[in-house]
Motif scaffolding. Structure first.
Motif, PDB file in Angstrom:
ATOM      1  N   HIS A 101     -53.407  29.176  66.013  1.00  0.00           N
ATOM      2  CA  HIS A 101     -54.116  29.531  64.582  1.00  0.00           C
ATOM      3  C   HIS A 101     -55.300  30.543  64.712  1.00  0.00           C
ATOM      4  N   GLY A 102     -54.916  31.697  64.405  1.00  0.00           N
ATOM      5  CA  GLY A 102     -56.027  32.824  64.812  1.00  0.00           C
ATOM      6  C   GLY A 102     -56.350  33.252  66.244  1.00  0.00           C
ATOM      7  N   ILE A 103     -57.143  34.186  66.162  1.00  0.00           N
ATOM      8  CA  ILE A 103     -57.615  34.533  67.521  1.00  0.00           C
ATOM      9  C   ILE A 103     -59.148  34.238  67.652  1.00  0.00           C
ATOM     10  N   SER A 104     -59.855  33.987  66.692  1.00  0.00           N
ATOM     11  CA  SER A 104     -61.484  33.521  66.486  1.00  0.00           C
ATOM     12  C   SER A 104     -61.445  32.230  66.660  1.00  0.00           C
ATOM     13  N   PRO A 105     -62.757  31.792  67.040  1.00  0.00           N
ATOM     14  CA  PRO A 105     -63.018  30.217  67.184  1.00  0.00           C
ATOM     15  C   PRO A 105     -62.486  29.862  65.794  1.00  0.00           C
ATOM     16  N   HIS A 106     -62.258  28.318  65.426  1.00  0.00           N
ATOM     17  CA  HIS A 106     -62.021  27.957  64.342  1.00  0.00           C
ATOM     18  C   HIS A 106     -63.261  27.566  63.552  1.00  0.00           C
ATOM     19  N   ALA A 107     -62.951  27.193  62.027  1.00  0.00           N
ATOM     20  CA  ALA A 107     -63.957  26.817  61.435  1.00  0.00           C
ATOM     21  C   ALA A 107     -65.223  25.903  61.850  1.00  0.00           C
TER      22      ALA A 107
END
Lengths: 232, 261
Positions: A101-107
């Motif tokens: 899920h996504g390429i940035s760190p998660h929430a």
């Protein structure tokens, strides 16, 4: 002949001339500003496609190396893993496929597979290479500052003054002389701002004129060795 | 006509100097076509290229050519490709192995064409293969690690570090020095020049790099442009002296005429 010689030279002429003309006109001169903006965008697009060419070359070259089992072929395996693994994490993460899920760190602060690779593999490797500079500066300085002749001796003395003038030890060395605390620092600044800057500007003026002269030769098609071509 | 009304008058000084510079260059190019006795001072770094490639040939080892880390829109890269063309001709002539690792994809594509054309023009297309010019990575330090690895593992006899460089300049030059290769470097990046001077056998400093293509080709027209450039430099020097004297004596502010806007 037209495709190999005349067309590249014509394109070079236009690509070189348009930004020069655009520089001398205001933003309202759409006749020159629009082609110039387009040219900059095209450059980015072409570079984007060219990087695919590079990736294909890396893959082909390293697969060939593994097949032939030449010297150091096992490094090619690591290189391909390093290319495919984070690349896949990035692609799958960008399209939210499966657990990626996504390429940035998660929430919640936990890293995505791609950001994990960037933070814990890629960046430390980059930092390692960069930090090697400290050792190389020391070895290069050792070689440069050996007293071999008059010029090297002047260089050594100037370097010692500049190094001492920029650390607290340099201040305390002359603190016993009235007003001497800042003497070395002031002399260091004078060395850097006057003789050093003068020499740098001399090189910069020469280089700037050299660059302009080269540009003119390229735009006019006089210099064509970058195309692998000889003169007419 | 509408476009010309939007001429940026604040850059009129730059325009006049641009015209003056172009006129001088073009005049000297024209003059050079009729004269064959143009004197260009010797550039040690460029004279050493033949010797450096010869050394690699004698030792039976490869020549490593690093064209810098910038793209083809950088003048230093174009100047580097001109030197690469000359080096590739020599490696083709002497059947010496050449290795050109690249960081920028556009430079990679251009370098490949340059080398391919040089091998064809030297009459040795059979010696050319696509692995001579290869792509490594777009990341600066990964590229540095790769090139340093080539230097230490494959021990090229000659390293050329010519083009635009940044922090990796010293890493590459010192690694090359440790590997025992003869090194010819060239850049116009002021901050990187001291590193190359320390760690390389020959260094092309600033304008010498830009003059390389003309110097190596010995083409009168190109040498004429160097002559024009030198005359412009003399005029700039004169303006600096006059400007300094005028400012010191308080007569007038010559620098105002040259101020960029």
């Amino acid at each position: 002949m037209f495709l190999r010689v005349q067309l590249p030279l014509l394109l070079t002429f236009l690509a070189g001339l348009i930004p020069i003309v655009a520089f001398f006109f205001t933003e309202k001169a759409r006749l020159v500003k629009v082609p110039n903006d387009r040219l900059e965008k095209w450059m980015i697009i072409i570079a984007g496609f060219a990087i695919m060419l590079g990736v294909v070359n890396v893959v082909q070259g390293n697969i060939r190396k593994i097949e032939r089992k030449g010297p150091g072929w096992h490094y090619a395996i690591f290189l391909l893993i390093g290319l495919v693994l984070p690349g896949s994490f990035g692609l799958l993460g960008a399209f939210n496929v499966g657990p990626f899920h996504g390429i940035s760190p998660h929430a919640d602060g936990s890293p995505s597979p791609f950001s994990f690779f960037v933070s814990y593999v890629f960046q430390p490797l980059q930092a390692t290479m960069f930090s090697l500079l400290a050792f190389y500066v020391a070895s290069a300085a050792f070689r440069a500052f050996r007293v071999r002749n008059l010029e090297a001796t002047i260089l050594l003395l100037a370097a010692v003054v500049v190094m001492l003038g920029r650390i607290p030890l340099g201040e305390s060395l002359f603190a016993w002389i009235p007003g001497g605390k800042l003497a070395l620092g002031t002399f260091t600044e004078w060395l850097m701002n006057n003789p050093n800057t003068a020499a740098q500007r001399g090189i910069m003026i020469g280089a700037a004129l050299g660059a302009a002269s080269l540009s003119l030769r390229v735009i006019l098609g006089i210099e064509r060795s970058y195309l692998g071509l000889e003169k007419d | 006509m509408e476009g010309f009304l939007h001429f940026n008058l604040q850059r009129a000084n730059a325009f006049v100097l641009f015209l003056l510079f172009c006129t001088l260059i073009l005049w000297f190019i024209r003059a050079a076509r009729t004269r064959q006795d143009l004197f260009i001072r010797k550039i040690a770094g460029l004279n050493a290229i033949d010797e450096a490639v010869g050394r690699a040939t004698e030792l039976g080892r490869k020549v490593l050519y690093v064209p810098g880390i910038s793209s083809i829109d950088e003048n230093q890269t174009i100047a580097s490709l001109a030197v690469l063309s000359h080096v590739a001709r020599m490696t083709a002539r002497y059947n010496t192995e050449l290795d050109v690792p690249n960081k920028d994809p556009l430079t990679f594509a251009s370098a490949r064409e340059t080398v391919k054309e040089a091998y064809i023009q030297e009459g040795r297309p059979d010696l050319y293969n696509d692995s001579i010019v290869h792509y490594v990575t777009y990341d600066q330090f990964a590229y540095t690690a790769s090139v340093a690895g080539i230097m230490m593992r494959e021990r090229p006899a000659t390293n050329f570090l010519i083009g635009s460089f940044a922090a990796e300049s010293l890493l590459l030059a010192e690694t090359g020095q440790a590997s025992g290769a003869i090194q010819i470097a060239g850049t116009a990046e002021i901050a990187q020049l001291p590193f190359f001077v320390c760690a390389c056998d020959y260094t092309l400093i600033g304008e010498e790099l830009y003059a390389a293509g003309a110097y190596l080709s010995r083409d009168p027209a190109m040498l004429g442009s160097i002559k024009g450039q030198d005359w412009t430099k003399a005029l700039v020097g004169l303006a600096i002296i006059v400007g300094t004297l005028a400012a010191t004596t308080g007569l007038f502010d010559l620098a105002r005429l040259f101020r960029a806007r």
